[in-house]
Design a protein around this motif. Structure first.
Motif, PDB file in Angstrom:
ATOM      1  N   VAL A 110      39.935  19.311  48.242  1.00 30.99           N
ATOM      2  CA  VAL A 110      39.170  20.545  48.422  1.00 30.99           C
ATOM      3  C   VAL A 110      38.661  20.624  49.863  1.00 30.99           C
ATOM      4  O   VAL A 110      38.809  21.648  50.547  1.00 30.99           O
ATOM      5  CB  VAL A 110      37.989  20.614  47.429  1.00 30.99           C
ATOM      6  N   THR A 115      43.562  23.128  48.096  1.00 36.42           N
ATOM      7  CA  THR A 115      43.533  23.281  46.645  1.00 36.42           C
ATOM      8  C   THR A 115      43.517  24.724  46.156  1.00 36.42           C
ATOM      9  O   THR A 115      43.708  24.964  44.963  1.00 36.42           O
ATOM     10  CB  THR A 115      42.289  22.586  46.076  1.00 36.42           C
ATOM     11  N   GLN A 117      41.694  28.296  45.076  1.00 31.23           N
ATOM     12  CA  GLN A 117      40.441  28.633  44.414  1.00 31.23           C
ATOM     13  C   GLN A 117      40.286  27.904  43.084  1.00 31.23           C
ATOM     14  O   GLN A 117      41.262  27.543  42.425  1.00 31.23           O
ATOM     15  CB  GLN A 117      40.382  30.144  44.160  1.00 31.23           C
ATOM     16  N   ASN A 118      39.021  27.705  42.719  1.00 28.54           N
ATOM     17  CA  ASN A 118      38.711  27.098  41.429  1.00 28.54           C
ATOM     18  C   ASN A 118      38.610  28.198  40.383  1.00 28.54           C
ATOM     19  O   ASN A 118      37.810  29.125  40.500  1.00 28.54           O
ATOM     20  CB  ASN A 118      37.389  26.329  41.518  1.00 28.54           C
ATOM     21  N   ARG A 122      39.388  24.474  37.214  1.00 26.37           N
ATOM     22  CA  ARG A 122      40.560  23.817  37.784  1.00 26.37           C
ATOM     23  C   ARG A 122      41.021  24.568  39.029  1.00 26.37           C
ATOM     24  O   ARG A 122      40.980  25.804  39.058  1.00 26.37           O
ATOM     25  CB  ARG A 122      41.694  23.735  36.760  1.00 26.37           C
ATOM     26  N   TYR A 123      41.470  23.815  40.029  1.00 24.63           N
ATOM     27  CA  TYR A 123      41.934  24.431  41.269  1.00 24.63           C
ATOM     28  C   TYR A 123      43.393  24.853  41.138  1.00 24.63           C
ATOM     29  O   TYR A 123      44.219  24.147  40.551  1.00 24.63           O
ATOM     30  CB  TYR A 123      41.767  23.462  42.434  1.00 24.63           C
ATOM     31  N   GLU A 124      43.713  26.009  41.703  1.00 28.32           N
ATOM     32  CA  GLU A 124      45.007  26.626  41.468  1.00 28.32           C
ATOM     33  C   GLU A 124      46.168  25.890  42.136  1.00 28.32           C
ATOM     34  O   GLU A 124      47.317  26.029  41.710  1.00 28.32           O
ATOM     35  CB  GLU A 124      44.973  28.085  41.931  1.00 28.32           C
TER      36      GLU A 124
END
Length: 377
Positions: A110, A115, A117-118, A122-124
């Protein structure tokens, strides 16, 4: 604490060691300090990759010469090394992680801006590999495709304590080769593995040298959480897609980002490889595993779902019908025991809590007494 002002909390949450450094380690550090007080013994900057003697000890005693000493990069700990992967990987690189996951893998990515967006926790731009009792905490590798660049994999796993078999690691290696990804294998708890059939290093499995890094440290198995010394193995067989040497680039990253480990930490670590040092090392491992056994046994008697604690220093517990924070709160309110809510390790950690065995034996015995009283076992 306001409701229970006289309560004595027992901390079984954080994975920080508690037992004093073995005397053989202390003596080695003192000797190095005395030497540094002389003109003849003084040393300035350490070697950026670690002194050759500690690298050779690690190669021979831990890896049984499956790697060469110049493939071992000694540092101030495996967590800083994990962060340095952000400088090795390209912008936009995608990682895959176990879930539940050691948070550093995700958080460092991050911070590295890789990473996306969350969304819903969960991060995309991260692939989450679900690990749970239904799959014996080993993920479905079919979800990995060629978009993945780095697979972070911890065994024994933090927080679940699950240990991958040689067959499972062989499948992971095969998948990495298939999709063109590197594996970052975290073996920080490998010294706690007691089952001789289970691999302590990914390099025990054929083909690993072509796709895998490995990180490790002396933090948990020698009490070096406050001393700081770890290492990363980067085999010379590792190549980028264009055939360029990963070892050469990793050398550049480490040499640029670090001045190497402290002379004092290195001296203490070298002392572990003496007869007295290995004895002390094994005694520390058994001490913490003894703590884990006590916690594991009382929770099993209470008819809870219990995992880990046999080949790892963590006990992973699920209380059916409750979420992580409710379970955490119950242990805190009823037993004055601090655990770690599993939800903090990812969505697959929801419903679990983690108990750490890193505590004085007297505190663990008191915790077991309180748990037994609370559950009537």
């Amino acid at each position: 604490m306001a409701a229970n002002p006289d309560a004595k909390l027992i901390a079984l949450g954080i994975g920080d060691t508690t037992e004093p450094l073995p005397q053989v380690i202390v003596d080695a550090v003192k000797a190095k300090a005395d030497a540094m007080a002389t003109r003849e013994g003084y040393q300035g900057y350490p070697e950026p990759y670690g002194e050759d003697d500690i690298r050779k000890h690690i190669a021979k005693e831990i890896y049984k010469d499956a790697v060469s000493f110049d493939e071992i990069f000694v540092s101030d700990g495996s967590k800083p090394d994990l962060a340095r992967f952000q400088f090795l990987s390209a912008a936009g690189s995608k990682i895959a992680v176990q879930d539940p996951v050691y948070p550093a893998y995700v958080d460092q990515s991050v911070i590295g801006g890789k990473t996306g967006q969350n969304k819903d926790g969960r991060y995309e731009n991260i692939v989450y590999m679900d690990c749970n009792p239904a799959n014996n905490f080993f993920p479905d590798l079919s979800i990995l495709d060629s978009s993945v660049d780095y697979i972070f994999f911890c065994s024994p796993a933090n927080p679940s304590g699950a240990v991958a078999t040689k067959e499972q690691l062989a499948a992971l290696i095969a998948k990495a080769k298939e999709i063109g990804a590197f594996i970052v294998f975290d073996g920080a708890y490998s010294a706690f593995i007691q089952d001789d059939s289970l691999p302590k290093s990914i390099y025990e499995v054929p083909g690993a040298r072509e796709v895998a890094f490995e990180t490790n440290s002396f933090s948990k198995n020698l009490g070096f959480t406050g001393v700081r010394l770890g290492w990363t193995v980067c085999p010379k067989d590792l190549k980028f897609e264009d055939g360029a040497s990963v070892h050469a680039d990793w050398s550049r990253v480490v040499g640029t980002m670090s001045n190497g480990p402290s002379h004092f930490a290195s001296a203490g670590a070298c002392a572990m490889f003496t007869e007295a040092g290995m004895k002390a090392h094994k005694e520390l491992i058994q001490y913490y595993l003894g703590n884990a056994k006590l916690v594991r046994e009382v929770l099993l008697k209470a008819n809870m779902e219990v995992y880990g604690g046999d080949n790892a220093p963590y006990v992973w517990v699920r209380c059916p019908g409750k979420d992580s924070w409710s379970t955490f709160q119950e242990f805190l309110d009823k037993c004055q025991i601090v655990s770690t809510p599993g939800a903090g390790f990812g969505s697959m950690g929801e419903g679990f809590v983690r108990f750490s065995s890193f505590a004085p034996r007297q505190a663990v015995e008191e915790a077991v007494t309180r748990l037994a009283k609370h559950y009537g076992v």
